[in-house]
Design a protein around this motif. Sequence first.
Motif, PDB file in Angstrom:
ATOM      1  N   ASP A 196     -18.960  33.299 -11.179  1.00 49.11           N
ATOM      2  CA  ASP A 196     -17.813  32.932 -10.356  1.00 49.11           C
ATOM      3  C   ASP A 196     -18.241  32.336  -9.016  1.00 49.11           C
ATOM      4  O   ASP A 196     -17.572  31.423  -8.503  1.00 49.11           O
ATOM      5  N   GLY A 197     -19.328  32.834  -8.445  1.00 51.27           N
ATOM      6  CA  GLY A 197     -19.820  32.271  -7.203  1.00 51.27           C
ATOM      7  C   GLY A 197     -20.227  30.815  -7.360  1.00 51.27           C
ATOM      8  O   GLY A 197     -19.888  29.963  -6.525  1.00 51.27           O
ATOM      9  N   ARG A 198     -20.944  30.526  -8.428  1.00 48.37           N
ATOM     10  CA  ARG A 198     -21.351  29.136  -8.688  1.00 48.37           C
ATOM     11  C   ARG A 198     -20.132  28.256  -8.956  1.00 48.37           C
ATOM     12  O   ARG A 198     -20.062  27.110  -8.504  1.00 48.37           O
ATOM     13  N   GLU A 199     -19.156  28.821  -9.678  1.00 44.94           N
ATOM     14  CA  GLU A 199     -17.933  28.075  -9.951  1.00 44.94           C
ATOM     15  C   GLU A 199     -17.167  27.782  -8.671  1.00 44.94           C
ATOM     16  O   GLU A 199     -16.649  26.674  -8.474  1.00 44.94           O
ATOM     17  N   GLY A 200     -17.090  28.749  -7.772  1.00 45.76           N
ATOM     18  CA  GLY A 200     -16.366  28.554  -6.521  1.00 45.76           C
ATOM     19  C   GLY A 200     -16.960  27.452  -5.663  1.00 45.76           C
ATOM     20  O   GLY A 200     -16.230  26.634  -5.093  1.00 45.76           O
ATOM     21  N   VAL A 201     -18.287  27.426  -5.569  1.00 45.77           N
ATOM     22  CA  VAL A 201     -18.963  26.390  -4.783  1.00 45.77           C
ATOM     23  C   VAL A 201     -18.739  25.017  -5.412  1.00 45.77           C
ATOM     24  O   VAL A 201     -18.412  24.038  -4.718  1.00 45.77           O
ATOM     25  N   ASP A 202     -18.886  24.940  -6.736  1.00 42.92           N
ATOM     26  CA  ASP A 202     -18.704  23.656  -7.417  1.00 42.92           C
ATOM     27  C   ASP A 202     -17.273  23.155  -7.273  1.00 42.92           C
ATOM     28  O   ASP A 202     -17.040  21.964  -7.041  1.00 42.92           O
ATOM     29  N   ALA A 203     -16.300  24.067  -7.383  1.00 43.03           N
ATOM     30  CA  ALA A 203     -14.905  23.674  -7.254  1.00 43.03           C
ATOM     31  C   ALA A 203     -14.607  23.162  -5.849  1.00 43.03           C
ATOM     32  O   ALA A 203     -13.874  22.181  -5.674  1.00 43.03           O
ATOM     33  N   PHE A 204     -15.157  23.822  -4.842  1.00 44.72           N
ATOM     34  CA  PHE A 204     -14.929  23.401  -3.459  1.00 44.72           C
ATOM     35  C   PHE A 204     -15.515  22.003  -3.231  1.00 44.72           C
ATOM     36  O   PHE A 204     -14.850  21.133  -2.648  1.00 44.72           O
TER      37      PHE A 204
ATOM     38  N   ASN B 229     -16.151  19.684  -5.353  1.00 43.64           N
ATOM     39  CA  ASN B 229     -15.483  18.658  -6.156  1.00 43.64           C
ATOM     40  C   ASN B 229     -13.965  18.641  -5.982  1.00 43.64           C
ATOM     41  O   ASN B 229     -13.254  17.975  -6.743  1.00 43.64           O
ATOM     42  N   LYS B 230     -13.481  19.386  -4.977  1.00 41.12           N
ATOM     43  CA  LYS B 230     -12.066  19.357  -4.599  1.00 41.12           C
ATOM     44  C   LYS B 230     -11.133  19.633  -5.778  1.00 41.12           C
ATOM     45  O   LYS B 230     -10.182  18.902  -6.045  1.00 41.12           O
ATOM     46  N   ARG B 231     -11.437  20.729  -6.485  1.00 43.32           N
ATOM     47  CA  ARG B 231     -10.578  21.154  -7.596  1.00 43.32           C
ATOM     48  C   ARG B 231     -10.359  22.667  -7.487  1.00 43.32           C
ATOM     49  O   ARG B 231     -11.060  23.355  -6.742  1.00 43.32           O
ATOM     50  N   LYS B 232      -9.393  23.149  -8.224  1.00 41.86           N
ATOM     51  CA  LYS B 232      -9.124  24.584  -8.231  1.00 41.86           C
ATOM     52  C   LYS B 232     -10.198  25.297  -9.031  1.00 41.86           C
ATOM     53  O   LYS B 232     -10.560  24.879 -10.133  1.00 41.86           O
ATOM     54  N   ALA B 233     -10.721  26.391  -8.482  1.00 38.38           N
ATOM     55  CA  ALA B 233     -11.747  27.143  -9.172  1.00 38.38           C
ATOM     56  C   ALA B 233     -11.160  27.873 -10.385  1.00 38.38           C
ATOM     57  O   ALA B 233     -10.045  28.376 -10.338  1.00 38.38           O
ATOM     58  N   ASP B 234     -11.937  27.907 -11.451  1.00 37.45           N
ATOM     59  CA  ASP B 234     -11.547  28.616 -12.666  1.00 37.45           C
ATOM     60  C   ASP B 234     -12.409  29.869 -12.786  1.00 37.45           C
ATOM     61  O   ASP B 234     -13.416  29.899 -13.490  1.00 37.45           O
TER      62      ASP B 234
END
Length: 262
Positions: A243-251, A253-258
């Motif tokens: 989830d941490g890696r997903e949160g950084v990637d989402a931020f 790339n300006k998308r909602k984190a999954d």
Amino acid sequence: MSYSTMKYEVADGVATITLNRPDEANALDLEMSKQLFDVAVRCDEDPDVRAVILTGTGKMFCAGGDVAFFSTQGEKLPTMVKHMTMYLHGAVSRLSRMDAPVISAVNGTAAGAGFSLAIMGDIVMSADSAKFTMAYTRLGVSPDGSSSYFLPRRVGTKRALDLMLTNRLLSAAEAESWGMVDYVHPAETLMDEARRMAAMLAEGPTKAYGRVKNLVHDSMHETLESQMERETVGIAESMRSEDGREGVDAFVNKRKADFRGR
């Protein structure tokens, strides 16, 4: 597994525990304490549970211990209470220490151990018609169920002593102003609001929520430096997680984190 004293259901990542002895004001006896411990362990162990709602059936949230049941125990009462608190306290520990956030949805009066169960929630929502009272010393006894831990942390030692010694009755609005309750809603919309909050939390970073809970619960026992060390370890572990890696990637790339709770 079905329960005789409560309802338990899991849907869309949210577990709902409903105390269900309305004819006894949802008061706790030995069997109910055992069943509450069992559902708390189930919540803690089930990776599909990412938020929990604790509420009651009928007009009462929980009237505390079942005094009528206590009166039948005779000389065995102190022994029975030790058994009962073992399960009740185990349930509170599991719900408090689990990663998933716990929402107390206080639908009616919370007294005694019901007061304890109400304020132990990570988020406390209350119906505007609910009332709060400690009630223990009215019976000539001292508190259980975690209130002597959580209440001073919520309102300070002076107000905690006031509530415990005088058994004064607080309205939902007063409980909110004192810091015991986070949100007050009309009684008819309370569960809708609790489910809305739980659904939002169930889509969040569950492991990070668990680290938040542990950091906050333990902060009063730490020095500044030891607490910051725990923060360092926690945020590093979070960054290592899926989830941490997903949160950084989402931020980035300006998308909602999954978030998946992992």
